[in-house]
Motif scaffolding. Structure first.
Motif, mmCIF file in Angstrom:
data_model
loop_
_atom_site.group_PDB
_atom_site.id
_atom_site.type_symbol
_atom_site.label_atom_id
_atom_site.label_comp_id
_atom_site.label_asym_id
_atom_site.label_seq_id
_atom_site.Cartn_x
_atom_site.Cartn_y
_atom_site.Cartn_z
ATOM 1 N N ASP A 284 1.024 3.702 1.716
ATOM 2 C CA ASP A 284 1.722 4.193 3.055
ATOM 3 C C ASP A 284 2.402 3.232 4.058
ATOM 4 O O ASP A 284 2.948 3.663 5.119
ATOM 5 N N ASP A 285 2.619 2.056 3.575
ATOM 6 C CA ASP A 285 3.364 1.012 4.162
ATOM 7 C C ASP A 285 4.862 1.460 4.456
ATOM 8 O O ASP A 285 5.101 1.225 5.565
ATOM 9 N N HIS B 70 -0.344 -7.309 2.817
ATOM 10 C CA HIS B 70 1.116 -7.235 3.237
ATOM 11 C C HIS B 70 1.699 -8.763 3.014
ATOM 12 O O HIS B 70 2.808 -8.941 2.688
ATOM 13 N N HIS C 29 0.717 -1.245 0.187
ATOM 14 C CA HIS C 29 0.040 0.006 0.064
ATOM 15 C C HIS C 29 0.716 1.265 0.007
ATOM 16 O O HIS C 29 1.915 1.162 0.358
HETATM 17 ZN ZN LIG Z 1 -0.845 -1.679 4.162
#
Ligand SMILES: [Zn+2]
Length: 244
Positions: free
Chosen positions: A26-27, A140, A24
């Motif tokens: 913002d990970d 994830h 994602h």
């Molecule tokens: Zn994430």
């Protein structure tokens, strides 16, 4: 008996190119951004590869979440700029339903062969939950699993995905892998000088963190927790693989 303090980890000078593979937008800012900012300040090149564009990041846009994609990609570019990251790759998979397919492994192998990183960063695909409050997101786990399989053996083996050879992408061997959020971390990167940049970068994801009043406190608490194990003020912890 007190646990032995770990030695802070300095990335070897020969490792100049780093690829962060995440599910994602913002990970990276939640996990590895302090190390990323440190490494770019040391003159290394870091590339972000985002498998999804985070279209399921809020419920405001459902059932049509396409409106969120350009917003999240822009936020991701803004965060990357704060961290000194100049190159980003968006693979466009659907947020929330990523699976560790052969197609994803091929796409990540293509990215690795194109950018030729010395080091690949991803998360730990074996972690099903953290503590008693967070079930690790299935994206994830799926992305980390495909990323590790792309690092070995796909990227370094010519006969796997021969269609990539036809694209002009020769085999490439990754030297080290850093797993964030690992069950058994063994290296600690000092982020005392880059925690502030990490906080600023996470706050760039306005659609996810709002005004982000809680960001500094949360990231600082995590950095103190990891720093303690290595005698550092602030750190990020990783499981490191040195591939033979
Ligand atoms: Zn994430």
């Amino acid at each position: 008996m007190a646990a032995k303090t770990k030695t802070p980890h300095a990335l070897d000078a020969s490792l100049q190119k780093i690829l962060c593979i995440s599910a994602h937008p913002d990970d990276n800012e939640f996990t590895v951004a302090g190390s990323v900012a440190r490494w770019t300040r040391e003159g290394r090149a870091v590339v972000f590869c985002l498998v999804t564009s985070g279209s399921a990041g809020t419920n405001e846009y459902t059932p049509s979440s396409d409106g969120l994609v350009p917003i999240r990609e822009r936020e991701c570019r803004d965060a990357a700029a704060i961290l000194g990251v100049k190159e980003l790759e968006f693979l466009g998979y659907a947020d929330g339903t990523v699976e560790p397919t052969i197609a994803l492994r091929r796409d990540l192998t293509r990215i690795i062969r194109r950018h030729k990183p010395d080091v690949v960063l991803c998360s730990d695909p074996t972690v099903r939950w953290y503590g008693n409050v967070y079930l690790n997101h299935p994206d994830h786990r799926a992305v980390a699993s495909a990323a590790l399989d792309a690092v070995f053996p796909s990227s370094e083996t010519r006969s796997i995905f021969p269609e990539l050879l036809a694209e002009g992408l020769e085999r490439h061997k990754v030297k080290q892998v850093f797993l964030a959020g690992a069950r058994d971390p063994d290296v600690y990167v000092d982020i005392s000088r880059t925690l502030a940049a990490k906080c600023r970068a996470l706050k760039a994801h306005r659609s996810q963190v709002g005004k982000g009043e809680w960001v500094d406190q949360l990231l600082k608490a995590w950095a103190i927790r990891d720093g303690k194990k290595a005698g550092l003020r602030y750190a990020e912890a990783f499981k490191r693989m040195v591939l033979g």
